[in-house]
Design a protein around this motif. Structure first.
Motif, PDB file in Angstrom:
ATOM      1  N   ASP A 325      -2.708 -31.554  10.758  1.00 48.23           N
ATOM      2  CA  ASP A 325      -3.297 -32.901  10.692  1.00 48.23           C
ATOM      3  C   ASP A 325      -4.493 -32.951   9.745  1.00 48.23           C
ATOM      4  O   ASP A 325      -5.526 -33.556  10.043  1.00 48.23           O
ATOM      5  CB  ASP A 325      -3.716 -33.381  12.090  1.00 48.23           C
ATOM      6  CG  ASP A 325      -2.524 -33.528  13.031  1.00 48.23           C
ATOM      7  OD1 ASP A 325      -1.430 -33.822  12.534  1.00 48.23           O
ATOM      8  OD2 ASP A 325      -2.705 -33.327  14.239  1.00 48.23           O
ATOM      9  N   GLY A 326      -4.367 -32.261   8.616  1.00 48.31           N
ATOM     10  CA  GLY A 326      -5.393 -32.336   7.584  1.00 48.31           C
ATOM     11  C   GLY A 326      -6.594 -31.445   7.784  1.00 48.31           C
ATOM     12  O   GLY A 326      -7.552 -31.518   7.004  1.00 48.31           O
ATOM     13  N   VAL A 383       1.109 -17.124  -0.201  1.00 48.59           N
ATOM     14  CA  VAL A 383       1.171 -17.745   1.128  1.00 48.59           C
ATOM     15  C   VAL A 383       0.024 -18.730   1.321  1.00 48.59           C
ATOM     16  O   VAL A 383       0.219 -19.851   1.826  1.00 48.59           O
ATOM     17  CB  VAL A 383       1.160 -16.653   2.219  1.00 48.59           C
ATOM     18  CG1 VAL A 383       0.834 -17.261   3.584  1.00 48.59           C
ATOM     19  CG2 VAL A 383       2.502 -15.939   2.260  1.00 48.59           C
ATOM     20  N   ILE A 384      -1.198 -18.362   0.944  1.00 44.88           N
ATOM     21  CA  ILE A 384      -2.344 -19.250   1.137  1.00 44.88           C
ATOM     22  C   ILE A 384      -2.231 -20.483   0.237  1.00 44.88           C
ATOM     23  O   ILE A 384      -2.568 -21.601   0.640  1.00 44.88           O
ATOM     24  CB  ILE A 384      -3.660 -18.485   0.895  1.00 44.88           C
ATOM     25  CG1 ILE A 384      -3.856 -17.437   2.007  1.00 44.88           C
ATOM     26  CG2 ILE A 384      -4.851 -19.444   0.846  1.00 44.88           C
ATOM     27  CD1 ILE A 384      -5.070 -16.551   1.816  1.00 44.88           C
ATOM     28  N   THR A 385      -1.749 -20.283  -0.958  1.00 40.86           N
ATOM     29  CA  THR A 385      -1.542 -21.437  -1.845  1.00 40.86           C
ATOM     30  C   THR A 385      -0.553 -22.417  -1.231  1.00 40.86           C
ATOM     31  O   THR A 385      -0.771 -23.631  -1.227  1.00 40.86           O
ATOM     32  CB  THR A 385      -1.041 -20.963  -3.222  1.00 40.86           C
ATOM     33  OG1 THR A 385      -2.021 -20.114  -3.817  1.00 40.86           O
ATOM     34  CG2 THR A 385      -0.777 -22.143  -4.141  1.00 40.86           C
ATOM     35  N   ALA A 389      -3.890 -24.278   0.613  1.00 40.99           N
ATOM     36  CA  ALA A 389      -4.494 -24.928  -0.555  1.00 40.99           C
ATOM     37  C   ALA A 389      -3.762 -26.222  -0.925  1.00 40.99           C
ATOM     38  O   ALA A 389      -4.383 -27.283  -1.085  1.00 40.99           O
ATOM     39  CB  ALA A 389      -4.529 -23.967  -1.739  1.00 40.99           C
ATOM     40  N   ARG A 390      -2.445 -26.156  -1.073  1.00 37.63           N
ATOM     41  CA  ARG A 390      -1.690 -27.355  -1.461  1.00 37.63           C
ATOM     42  C   ARG A 390      -1.730 -28.448  -0.402  1.00 37.63           C
ATOM     43  O   ARG A 390      -1.953 -29.617  -0.733  1.00 37.63           O
ATOM     44  CB  ARG A 390      -0.242 -26.977  -1.778  1.00 37.63           C
ATOM     45  CG  ARG A 390      -0.098 -26.261  -3.113  1.00 37.63           C
ATOM     46  CD  ARG A 390       1.337 -25.855  -3.378  1.00 37.63           C
ATOM     47  NE  ARG A 390       1.453 -25.095  -4.633  1.00 37.63           N
ATOM     48  CZ  ARG A 390       2.536 -24.400  -4.976  1.00 37.63           C
ATOM     49  NH1 ARG A 390       3.595 -24.372  -4.157  1.00 37.63           N
ATOM     50  NH2 ARG A 390       2.568 -23.735  -6.124  1.00 37.63           N
ATOM     51  N   PRO A 391      -1.535 -28.156   0.883  1.00 38.78           N
ATOM     52  CA  PRO A 391      -1.642 -29.221   1.888  1.00 38.78           C
ATOM     53  C   PRO A 391      -3.015 -29.895   1.914  1.00 38.78           C
ATOM     54  O   PRO A 391      -3.118 -31.088   2.212  1.00 38.78           O
ATOM     55  CB  PRO A 391      -1.367 -28.493   3.203  1.00 38.78           C
ATOM     56  CG  PRO A 391      -0.496 -27.349   2.817  1.00 38.78           C
ATOM     57  CD  PRO A 391      -1.012 -26.914   1.479  1.00 38.78           C
ATOM     58  N   LEU A 392      -4.092 -29.123   1.599  1.00 43.65           N
ATOM     59  CA  LEU A 392      -5.433 -29.715   1.574  1.00 43.65           C
ATOM     60  C   LEU A 392      -5.745 -30.372   0.234  1.00 43.65           C
ATOM     61  O   LEU A 392      -6.732 -31.109   0.117  1.00 43.65           O
ATOM     62  CB  LEU A 392      -6.487 -28.643   1.871  1.00 43.65           C
ATOM     63  CG  LEU A 392      -6.546 -28.107   3.304  1.00 43.65           C
ATOM     64  CD1 LEU A 392      -7.594 -27.004   3.391  1.00 43.65           C
ATOM     65  CD2 LEU A 392      -6.871 -29.222   4.293  1.00 43.65           C
ATOM     66  N   GLU A 398     -11.353 -22.631  -3.161  1.00 41.90           N
ATOM     67  CA  GLU A 398     -11.954 -23.503  -2.144  1.00 41.90           C
ATOM     68  C   GLU A 398     -11.280 -23.283  -0.789  1.00 41.90           C
ATOM     69  O   GLU A 398     -11.950 -23.269   0.256  1.00 41.90           O
ATOM     70  CB  GLU A 398     -11.818 -24.971  -2.562  1.00 41.90           C
ATOM     71  CG  GLU A 398     -12.361 -25.978  -1.558  1.00 41.90           C
ATOM     72  CD  GLU A 398     -13.863 -25.906  -1.392  1.00 41.90           C
ATOM     73  OE1 GLU A 398     -14.350 -26.335  -0.323  1.00 41.90           O
ATOM     74  OE2 GLU A 398     -14.564 -25.418  -2.316  1.00 41.90           O
ATOM     75  N   ALA A 399      -9.973 -23.097  -0.811  1.00 43.82           N
ATOM     76  CA  ALA A 399      -9.248 -22.853   0.438  1.00 43.82           C
ATOM     77  C   ALA A 399      -9.739 -21.576   1.119  1.00 43.82           C
ATOM     78  O   ALA A 399      -9.922 -21.539   2.342  1.00 43.82           O
ATOM     79  CB  ALA A 399      -7.749 -22.766   0.164  1.00 43.82           C
ATOM     80  N   LEU A 400      -9.977 -20.526   0.318  1.00 41.74           N
ATOM     81  CA  LEU A 400     -10.449 -19.262   0.897  1.00 41.74           C
ATOM     82  C   LEU A 400     -11.788 -19.438   1.591  1.00 41.74           C
ATOM     83  O   LEU A 400     -11.992 -18.939   2.718  1.00 41.74           O
ATOM     84  CB  LEU A 400     -10.566 -18.203  -0.199  1.00 41.74           C
ATOM     85  CG  LEU A 400      -9.265 -17.716  -0.834  1.00 41.74           C
ATOM     86  CD1 LEU A 400      -9.566 -16.801  -2.020  1.00 41.74           C
ATOM     87  CD2 LEU A 400      -8.405 -16.998   0.201  1.00 41.74           C
TER      88      LEU A 400
END
Length: 635
Positions: A325-326, A383-385, A389-392, A398-400
């Protein structure tokens, strides 16, 4: 023969700590969920290589006085509901309502008992027919084990007499019947029943593995027994242990280690934070004593036995970090050891803090687990991308940073309610040293102790365990004669059990206590008891308790002392990301190359035996006289 092998089997890694009478040595191996005995023997073989230079499993097994073993498998089985369906037959009409008074209790009932809960009238003229019909009905509903609960032992004795005749144990497919008063002498029927239900649920998982391990040990002609480490801090033979007491035994090992170091460093209020692969376990040691609940709790329901007061949160080194949910969430789902974090290369498709720390630069892909395991950063990046990262809609960098902050926040939430002004946080487990400073600062803790044995600290704590038994019997009459009769019965049981453990009762320590349960509020207190003492205490229900202990060798730890301070030498630098825009060259120190008194400041990375510690900016570190790491926040 004073060698003691201590093993803590976790969901992701299995830790082995060996005390040879003089020194401790330790190692780790990946847990093998498909066959737990595989990682047990692989770990002991690795430990033998550290001790002797070359692997010699047989030699170490034959030199061991005991192997003490703790496992999370029972705990995980309950969490994942991987166990037999349980049925209950009771003579207590309102027992179901008394057992389910909270949402947590309702959830556990639905997952373990369901609708397999039936009441029999103990005064029925057709009691024999009724009891048999109810057991048959429960088995038809899928019950693989049935708990029999009477309001008093006599009712259960009557039912036992009936059911043993109608359901002989020697028949194939016979369903085990568990009688509540045999397992727990507790006046509270709800606690007593929950104790039996949970024990019956855990029993098959523990039995299969532990007896399997014993059989493998016999193949090596090992005469000394495998001991099960329990959640009361003592150990016993497999055949003399109940499954219920294996629940949360690993955290108890961590608490015993915490108590040992609290004494070394003079810590009044020590808070343990044990970050494993699946959970973070938190407990308190105050004034060198492990905080224990008179009646323990499992998954939110009270049981009849005392347990250390440990809080578990679904945040670990293998907990899934994802976007829901974001927003970023951490746990409680875990990838465990198989498939494990994406960087393990076993097919993991979900991100964990291990993947995050690898890409931040905190972890070196070539030195993980002391170089015995190589991590793959490309798998973590992919995996993190894909999942964060992409969903956000943000960059990988920045995701890390956001994922790390979410992890720190989740950890702080796991222990902040226990924090006091003079709290020292002991951080251990595979992921503890990496995240301790970040979580501690958020929770208002300014001092963190990272033991040199942090990566195997629960196994280290098991080293302080003795062989022990605790017995309790209700006194139905408050008279010296009734107490003397109970005393004689407990002494006879203890003599038999300790003989089977390999010890004469006369060679053991015995502690007799009269347990006074307040009839108004249910609270309990204890006073020392000697046979023949008066036992009349109006307003209290009475029980007699006996604790028997056969002492084993323990590591001897010296009190902390002042050391000469000097700047810690570094072995190099590592590029570590501190924000989405910034990467710093951070000093790297190897703990085994440092000496007592060496100090430094963050940002820094300290590579310990099987762990990586992160010292954030504003934190200072010092190597203590014993070789542990003491971090202090000057921010």
């Amino acid at each position: 023969m004073e060698t003691l092998i201590n093993i803590d089997n976790g969901g992701t890694l299995t830790d082995i700590c060996v005390w040879d009478g003089t020194e401790l040595s330790f190692t780790k191996t990946l847990t093998t969920p498909h066959d737990l005995s595989e990682c047990l023997f692989a770990g002991i073989e690795k430990a033998s290589a550290k001790l002797y230079g070359d692997a010699d499993l047989t030699r170490l097994l034959h030199q061991a006085q005991h192997i003490r073993y703790s496992t999370t498998q029972g705990t995980n089985a309950l969490v994942e509901r991987k166990g037999p369906m349980i049925g209950v037959v009771t003579t207590i009409a309102d027992l179901a309502d008394r057992m389910v008074t909270t949402p947590a209790a309702e959830k556990l009932r639905n997952g373990v008992i369901g609708d397999r809960f039936l009441v029999v009238d103990p005064n029925s003229a057709d009691l024999e027919f009724d009891a048999v019909q109810l057991v048959n009905r429960l088995t038809t509903l899928g019950a693989a084990r049935v708990v029999i609960v009477g309001s008093d032992p006599d009712q259960e004795h009557t039912l036992r007499h009936i059911l043993l005749r109608k359901f002989p144990r020697h028949l194939l497919g016979s369903v085990p019947l568990i009688y509540s008063w045999e397992l727990a002498g507790d006046r509270d029927a709800a606690r007593r029943t929950w104790s039996c239900v949970i024990n019956a649920f855990l029993h098959p998982t523990m039995e299969r593995f532990l007896y399997g391990a014993e059989r493998r040990l016999k193949e090596y002609k090992v005469a000394n027994p495998l001991l099960v480490y329990r959640n009361d801090g003592a150990s016993s033979r497999v055949a003399k242990s109940i499954a219920l007491k294996t629940y949360s035994s690993g955290p108890r090992g961590g608490l015993e280690g915490t108590a040992a170091l609290a004494k070394v460093y003079g810590l009044r209020h020590a808070l343990m934070m044990d970050i494993g692969g699946t959970t973070t376990d938190v407990g308190v040691v105050g004034d060198n004593q492990v905080l224990v609940r008179e009646r323990g709790a499992i998954e939110g329901v009270d049981i009849s036995y005392a347990m250390s007061d440990v809080g578990s949160t679904g945040v670990g080194g293998s907990s899934v970090i994802e976007v829901v949910d974001g927003r970023i969430t951490v746990g409680p789902q875990s990838v465990g050891a198989a498939p494990g974090p994406a960087c393990f290369g076993f097919g993991g498709k979900q991100a964990t803090i291990t993947d995050v720390n690898l890409l931040l630069g905190v972890l070196d892909p070539d030195t993980y687990l002391d170089g015995t395991f190589t991590l793959d950063p490309e798998r973590s990046r992919a995996v993190i991308t894909e999942t964060v990262a992409r969903p956000l809609g943000v960059s990988l960098e920045e995701a890390l940073v956001r994922m790390e902050n979410a992890y720190f926040t989740a950890l702080a939430g796991a222990f902040e309610r226990w924090v006091e002004p003079d709290t020292t946080l002991l951080a251990f487990g595979g992921a503890g040293p990496m995240s301790a400073a970040g979580a501690a600062r958020l929770a208002g803790v300014r001092r963190v102790l990272i033991p040199r044995t942090a990566a195997v600290f629960s196994a280290f704590g098991i080293a302080f365990s003795d062989i022990g038994k605790t017995y309790e019997v209700i006194l139905n009459e408050a008279t010296p004669a009734a107490a003397t009769q109970a005393y004689a019965g407990l002494a006879a049981r203890a003599e038999r059990d300790m003989f089977q453990e390999g010890y004469a009762l006369t060679d053991c320590d015995t502690d007799w206590q009269l347990v006074l349960e307040n009839l108004d509020d249910g609270s309990a207190s204890r006073i020392p008891y000697t046979d023949g003492d008066e036992v009349e205490y109006p307003g209290h229900a009475l029980s007699l308790e006996l604790t028997v202990t056969a002492r084993l060798p323990h590591p001897e730890l010296d009190a902390d002392r002042a050391v000469t301070v000097a700047a810690a030498p570094s072995s190099g630098t590592r590029a570590v990301r501190s924000s989405a825009e910034r990467v710093d060259e951070v000093a790297v120190h190897v703990l085994d190359d440092l000496s007592p008194g060496h100090v430094g400041e963050g940002p820094a990375i300290i590579e310990g035996p099987f762990f990586t510690a992160r010292v954030l900016p504003g934190w200072y570190f010092q190597v203590t006289a014993a070789g542990d790491l003491l971090l202090s926040d000057h921010h």
